[in-house]
Design an enzyme around this catalytic site. Structure first.
Site, short mmCIF file in Angstrom:
data_model
loop_
_atom_site.label_atom_id
_atom_site.label_comp_id
_atom_site.label_asym_id
_atom_site.label_seq_id
_atom_site.Cartn_x
_atom_site.Cartn_y
_atom_site.Cartn_z
N THR A 149 18.04 -15.30 -29.64
CA THR A 149 18.80 -14.29 -28.91
C THR A 149 18.14 -12.93 -29.12
O THR A 149 17.29 -12.78 -30.00
CB THR A 149 20.25 -14.21 -29.41
OG1 THR A 149 20.26 -13.62 -30.72
CG2 THR A 149 20.90 -15.59 -29.46
N SER A 200 26.53 -17.01 -40.78
CA SER A 200 25.06 -17.08 -40.75
C SER A 200 24.62 -17.93 -41.93
O SER A 200 25.38 -18.15 -42.89
CB SER A 200 24.49 -15.66 -40.88
OG SER A 200 23.11 -15.67 -41.18
N TYR A 228 24.37 -7.08 -44.49
CA TYR A 228 24.42 -8.30 -43.69
C TYR A 228 24.74 -9.50 -44.58
O TYR A 228 25.63 -10.30 -44.28
CB TYR A 228 23.08 -8.50 -42.98
CG TYR A 228 23.10 -9.65 -41.99
CD1 TYR A 228 23.67 -9.49 -40.73
CD2 TYR A 228 22.55 -10.88 -42.32
CE1 TYR A 228 23.70 -10.54 -39.82
CE2 TYR A 228 22.58 -11.94 -41.42
CZ TYR A 228 23.14 -11.76 -40.17
OH TYR A 228 23.17 -12.81 -39.27
N ASN A 285 32.89 -13.84 -32.91
CA ASN A 285 31.44 -13.99 -32.79
C ASN A 285 30.66 -12.69 -32.93
O ASN A 285 29.48 -12.71 -33.30
CB ASN A 285 31.14 -14.63 -31.42
CG ASN A 285 29.68 -14.55 -31.04
OD1 ASN A 285 28.85 -15.31 -31.53
ND2 ASN A 285 29.36 -13.60 -30.15
#
Length: 277
Positions: free
Chosen positions: A212, A156, A177, A103
């Site tokens: 988050t 993602s 990313y 994670n």
């Protein structure tokens, strides 16, 4: 009433807060003991505050409140030997390992740091190499207990589409990313294919924006304010509130539980239709 993971043990990276903490608490509520790690330090290319040791301690507190055991340590997923040590310590205390939740991840695509080449390097090191190291460090213990198991990688929506959509939104951090989140689909398929004969199922989840601290922070707010096209590109098709970490946890519990026993090699979009845009 016993939970569906009674007698099982789960290993979770990035467990100090956010999605990782949600996974740890829910798996404990379902009966599992927990091995947890988090860096609990800042990475220079990351513009938002990263978790602290106090955050990890709170995860420990919440798991222990369920009555389950937890072994939690500070560790960097970029350090393979250290991750192996954490797994070994946890298995020595808890006796086995059944589930691996890779994670841990960073989003170095906000702040001025995103324009430095180190943002690309750090994204790949944490989000790709860190996932591989997490699984490799844990795999011998899962194989050793001989009853199969499940591995879930947190990717993602950026595993399917670029987070930068215009020349102005390009950055080294956004490239790293996007590349790393695409690449872990390949890692997932590698393990799903290779471990099927051992009855170890491997899947990935692909959330859009989750509520988050990685997404809700000042640096991200400034990025969206300065580049509204970036924010527009991250909006889901469905008109729904921001996703709660527990909703990602629900999908992971499904993958690891009895209901998901026939699923392996699945890259699950959990993004409100973001990837349809």
């Amino acid at each position: 009433m016993a939970g569906q993971f009674e007698g099982k043990v789960v290993f979770i990276s990035g467990a100090a807060r956010g999605q990782g903490r949600s996974h740890a608490v829910r798996f404990a509520e379902e009966g599992a003991d927990v091995i947890a790690l988090d860096l609990c330090e800042q990475i220079d290319s990351v513009a938002y505050p990263m978790p602290s040791r106090e955050d990890l301690d709170e995860t420990v507190n919440l798991v222990e409140k369920t009555g389950r055991r937890i072994v939690a340590e500070q560790a960097d997923v970029r350090d393979f030997e250290r991750v192996r040590e954490v797994v070994a310590n946890g298995v020595a205390e808890l006796g086995r390992l059944d589930f691996v939740l890779a994670n841990a991840g960073i989003f170095p695509a906000a702040g001025t740091q995103r324009l430095d080449i180190t943002a690309f390097v750090d994204a790949v090191d944490v989000n790709l190499k860190g996932v591989y190291f997490t699984i490799e460090a844990a795999l011998p213990a899962v194989l050793n207990q001989g009853e199969g198991g499940a591995i879930v990688i947190t990717s993602s929506a950026a595993g399917f589409k670029s987070v930068s959509t215009t020349f102005d939104t390009m950055s080294h951090g956004a490239a790293g990313y996007t590349a790393s989140k695409h690449a872990v689909i390949g890692v997932m398929r590698h393990y799903a294919t290779s471990l099927a004969e051992k009855n170890i199922r491997v899947n990935s989840v692909h959330p859009g924006g989750v509520a988050t601290p990685m997404i809700i922070n000042e640096a991200m707010g400034r990025l969206v304010g300065d580049q509204p096209e970036f924010g527009d590109a991250q909006q889901p098709k469905l008109s729904m509130p921001p996703m709660d970490p527990a909703e990602v946890t629900d999908a992971i519990v499904y993958f690891c539980g009895h209901s998901g026993r026939h699923l392996t090699g699945v890259a699950l979009p959990l993004d409100g239709g973001l990837t349809l845009k």
